[in-house]
Design a protein around this motif. Structure first.
Motif, mmCIF file in Angstrom:
data_model
loop_
_atom_site.group_PDB
_atom_site.id
_atom_site.type_symbol
_atom_site.label_atom_id
_atom_site.label_comp_id
_atom_site.label_asym_id
_atom_site.label_seq_id
_atom_site.Cartn_x
_atom_site.Cartn_y
_atom_site.Cartn_z
ATOM 1 N N ALA A 1 16.088 2.356 7.676
ATOM 2 C CA ALA A 1 14.649 2.110 7.610
ATOM 3 C C ALA A 1 14.159 1.373 8.849
ATOM 4 O O ALA A 1 13.044 1.606 9.332
ATOM 5 C CB ALA A 1 14.305 1.316 6.356
ATOM 6 N N ASN A 2 15.014 0.507 9.384
ATOM 7 C CA ASN A 2 14.595 -0.303 10.526
ATOM 8 C C ASN A 2 14.913 0.343 11.871
ATOM 9 O O ASN A 2 14.686 -0.277 12.918
ATOM 10 C CB ASN A 2 15.232 -1.691 10.427
ATOM 11 C CG ASN A 2 14.541 -2.541 9.369
ATOM 12 O OD1 ASN A 2 13.318 -2.476 9.217
ATOM 13 N ND2 ASN A 2 15.324 -3.309 8.623
ATOM 14 N N VAL A 3 15.427 1.571 11.847
ATOM 15 C CA VAL A 3 15.513 2.331 13.102
ATOM 16 C C VAL A 3 14.121 2.438 13.711
ATOM 17 O O VAL A 3 13.949 2.426 14.940
ATOM 18 C CB VAL A 3 16.123 3.728 12.845
ATOM 19 C CG1 VAL A 3 15.918 4.630 14.061
ATOM 20 C CG2 VAL A 3 17.602 3.600 12.519
ATOM 21 N N TRP A 4 13.112 2.543 12.857
ATOM 22 C CA TRP A 4 11.718 2.619 13.298
ATOM 23 C C TRP A 4 11.012 1.270 13.162
ATOM 24 O O TRP A 4 9.800 1.205 13.231
ATOM 25 C CB TRP A 4 10.978 3.674 12.484
ATOM 26 C CG TRP A 4 11.558 5.036 12.671
ATOM 27 C CD1 TRP A 4 11.308 5.912 13.691
ATOM 28 C CD2 TRP A 4 12.521 5.672 11.826
ATOM 29 N NE1 TRP A 4 12.051 7.053 13.527
ATOM 30 C CE2 TRP A 4 12.804 6.936 12.401
ATOM 31 C CE3 TRP A 4 13.169 5.309 10.646
ATOM 32 C CZ2 TRP A 4 13.715 7.821 11.826
ATOM 33 C CZ3 TRP A 4 14.077 6.194 10.083
ATOM 34 C CH2 TRP A 4 14.333 7.438 10.669
ATOM 35 N N GLY B 1 0.802 -1.206 0.000
ATOM 36 C CA GLY B 1 0.000 0.000 0.000
ATOM 37 C C GLY B 1 0.840 1.264 0.000
ATOM 38 O O GLY B 1 2.071 1.236 -0.117
ATOM 39 N N TRP B 2 0.152 2.398 0.093
ATOM 40 C CA TRP B 2 0.841 3.669 0.087
ATOM 41 C C TRP B 2 1.283 4.025 1.496
ATOM 42 O O TRP B 2 0.521 3.913 2.448
ATOM 43 C CB TRP B 2 -0.063 4.769 -0.463
ATOM 44 C CG TRP B 2 0.594 6.114 -0.387
ATOM 45 C CD1 TRP B 2 0.303 7.141 0.456
ATOM 46 C CD2 TRP B 2 1.700 6.561 -1.164
ATOM 47 N NE1 TRP B 2 1.140 8.198 0.254
ATOM 48 C CE2 TRP B 2 2.023 7.879 -0.740
ATOM 49 C CE3 TRP B 2 2.470 5.981 -2.179
ATOM 50 C CZ2 TRP B 2 3.062 8.620 -1.310
ATOM 51 C CZ3 TRP B 2 3.508 6.721 -2.736
ATOM 52 C CH2 TRP B 2 3.778 8.020 -2.302
ATOM 53 N N GLY B 3 2.520 4.437 1.616
ATOM 54 C CA GLY B 3 3.057 4.808 2.913
ATOM 55 C C GLY B 3 4.559 4.670 2.916
ATOM 56 O O GLY B 3 5.198 4.391 1.888
ATOM 57 N N TRP B 4 5.127 4.865 4.079
ATOM 58 C CA TRP B 4 6.577 4.828 4.234
ATOM 59 C C TRP B 4 7.146 3.473 3.828
ATOM 60 O O TRP B 4 8.116 3.391 3.072
ATOM 61 C CB TRP B 4 6.907 5.150 5.686
ATOM 62 C CG TRP B 4 8.348 5.185 6.063
ATOM 63 C CD1 TRP B 4 8.978 4.390 6.967
ATOM 64 C CD2 TRP B 4 9.354 6.086 5.573
ATOM 65 N NE1 TRP B 4 10.315 4.719 7.070
ATOM 66 C CE2 TRP B 4 10.570 5.768 6.223
ATOM 67 C CE3 TRP B 4 9.348 7.125 4.641
ATOM 68 C CZ2 TRP B 4 11.766 6.440 5.975
ATOM 69 C CZ3 TRP B 4 10.546 7.802 4.393
ATOM 70 C CH2 TRP B 4 11.727 7.455 5.055
ATOM 71 N N ALA B 5 6.529 2.390 4.310
ATOM 72 C CA ALA B 5 7.036 1.054 4.001
ATOM 73 C C ALA B 5 6.936 0.763 2.509
ATOM 74 O O ALA B 5 7.864 0.211 1.903
ATOM 75 C CB ALA B 5 6.269 0.002 4.804
ATOM 76 N N GLY B 6 5.817 1.120 1.894
ATOM 77 C CA GLY B 6 5.639 0.871 0.475
ATOM 78 C C GLY B 6 6.650 1.625 -0.378
ATOM 79 O O GLY B 6 7.223 1.063 -1.320
ATOM 80 N N ALA B 7 6.891 2.897 -0.056
ATOM 81 C CA ALA B 7 7.838 3.699 -0.825
ATOM 82 C C ALA B 7 9.253 3.138 -0.704
ATOM 83 O O ALA B 7 9.993 3.040 -1.692
ATOM 84 C CB ALA B 7 7.793 5.148 -0.347
ATOM 85 N N LEU B 8 9.644 2.757 0.511
ATOM 86 C CA LEU B 8 10.977 2.178 0.704
ATOM 87 C C LEU B 8 11.116 0.846 -0.030
ATOM 88 O O LEU B 8 12.155 0.562 -0.629
ATOM 89 C CB LEU B 8 11.241 1.977 2.195
ATOM 90 C CG LEU B 8 11.502 3.238 3.021
ATOM 91 C CD1 LEU B 8 11.552 2.892 4.501
ATOM 92 C CD2 LEU B 8 12.795 3.913 2.584
ATOM 93 N N LEU C 1 15.316 -3.230 14.834
ATOM 94 C CA LEU C 1 16.667 -2.776 14.520
ATOM 95 C C LEU C 1 17.717 -3.807 14.931
ATOM 96 O O LEU C 1 18.684 -4.035 14.197
ATOM 97 C CB LEU C 1 16.946 -1.434 15.202
ATOM 98 C CG LEU C 1 18.335 -0.827 14.922
ATOM 99 C CD1 LEU C 1 18.548 -0.614 13.434
ATOM 100 C CD2 LEU C 1 18.510 0.480 15.690
ATOM 101 N N GLN C 2 17.531 -4.434 16.091
ATOM 102 C CA GLN C 2 18.502 -5.441 16.529
ATOM 103 C C GLN C 2 18.570 -6.596 15.530
ATOM 104 O O GLN C 2 19.659 -7.074 15.192
ATOM 105 C CB GLN C 2 18.127 -5.965 17.913
ATOM 106 C CG GLN C 2 19.126 -6.982 18.462
ATOM 107 C CD GLN C 2 18.780 -7.420 19.879
ATOM 108 O OE1 GLN C 2 17.874 -6.884 20.504
ATOM 109 N NE2 GLN C 2 19.506 -8.392 20.385
ATOM 110 N N ASP C 3 17.411 -7.048 15.033
ATOM 111 C CA ASP C 3 17.385 -8.117 14.035
ATOM 112 C C ASP C 3 18.052 -7.670 12.735
ATOM 113 O O ASP C 3 18.715 -8.470 12.055
ATOM 114 C CB ASP C 3 15.941 -8.529 13.742
ATOM 115 C CG ASP C 3 15.319 -9.320 14.877
ATOM 116 O OD1 ASP C 3 15.976 -9.466 15.931
ATOM 117 O OD2 ASP C 3 14.179 -9.791 14.722
ATOM 118 N N ALA C 4 17.875 -6.385 12.382
ATOM 119 C CA ALA C 4 18.466 -5.864 11.149
ATOM 120 C C ALA C 4 19.994 -5.836 11.234
ATOM 121 O O ALA C 4 20.687 -6.209 10.287
ATOM 122 C CB ALA C 4 17.925 -4.465 10.861
#
Length: 278
Positions: free
Chosen positions: A162-165, A119-126, A171-174
């Motif tokens: 991106a995974n700071v949030w 969908g549209w949003g931060w996750a989709g754009a990234l 973030l730990q998994d990233a």
């Protein structure tokens, strides 16, 4: 036309335009890298670095590889220009590779798929930007067996940021995914080299898997490795059986990592549950 349909159409249209630019990246970036390496070698030998003029992703303008005529804007309309010109240069009639519209169509289609899933949003754009980078890496590696640091390293850092949030993973998994992805293929590389005396993959593969781990976390590493290895083995066997590639010719692993990473991006949780039981 419903808002959802309009949104998907817009995503596909933007993807087509970006696909046209990705063709430039795929074609020019390896040449830019080669020119930089040659310049560095010349400096080390104390030779004069030849002035070859400005050559980057923006200049000079696109031109026909056969007659060197600069292309007009109307000749660069994604897919349509190639169809109208019947795959030939408008000036000299030289054949234009069908891969140009294929890259554009693939970029448009995958952009719409990502938009539909997230969908549209931060996750989709990234995720769309992530997909575009994977497409460029796939074709560059297929052509040259190179995975440029100028793409893999920014991709890795973008995943961590991106995974700071917690967009795609905690973030730990990233962080663990980035480190684990690099070390996993680095270990396989050295084990294979110690056993066979040959190098089974390049360092760019380590960095690409590290980037995928940074985006999706350590839990996705095993599914990504399994998917890419199985698909790569099948394709390799088929190519050898069809005598299109000898056993001694290396097969780029990057395209299979990229494909597995894209699948994991969209279907990561079901994959992790099936493979890891979590």
């Amino acid at each position: 036309m419903s808002p959802d349909t309009l949104f998907l159409f817009g995503a596909a249209l933007v993807g087509l335009m970006v696909g046209s630019f990705l063709n430039v990246v795929i074609h020019r970036l390896p040449k830019m890298m080669d020119a930089e390496w040659r310049a560095q070698c010349a400096e080390l030998r104390g030779e004069t670095v030849p002035d070859t003029g400005r050559y980057n992703l923006w200049t000079p303008r696109s031109q026909c590889p056969a007659c060197k005529t600069q292309l007009r804007a109307i000749d660069n309309v994604p897919v349509l220009s190639w169809l109208v010109l019947r795959g030939k240069c408008a000036h000299c009639g030289a054949r234009i590779s069908a891969r140009y519209p294929i890259v554009e169509l693939l970029t448009g289609a995958l952009s719409a798929v990502v938009a539909w899933h997230l969908g549209w949003g931060w996750a989709g754009a990234l995720a769309v930007a992530f997909t575009w980078t994977l497409i460029a890496l796939t074709f560059i590696d297929a052509d040259t067996t190179l995975l440029p640091d100028s793409l893999t390293l920014p991709l890795l850092w973008a995943g961590l940021l991106a995974n700071v949030w917690g967009t795609f993973a905690p973030l730990q998994d990233a962080v663990l995914g980035a480190a684990g992805g690099y070390l996993a293929l680095w270990s396989i590389f050295w084990l294979f080299k110690l056993v066979t005396g040959k190098e089974g993959m390049g360092y760019g593969d380590f960095k690409l898997l590290a980037a995928l781990g940074a985006w999706m976390g350590w839990k996705m590493l095993l599914p990504i490795i399994l998917i890419s290895s199985v698909v790569g083995a099948i394709v390799g066997i088929v190519l050898i059986a069809l005598a299109r590639r000898g056993r001694e010719i290396p097969i780029p692993f990057g395209p299979y990592l990229a494909a597995a990473g894209f699948i994991a991006l969209l279907y990561g949780e079901p994959l992790a549950r099936r493979v890891l039981g979590i």
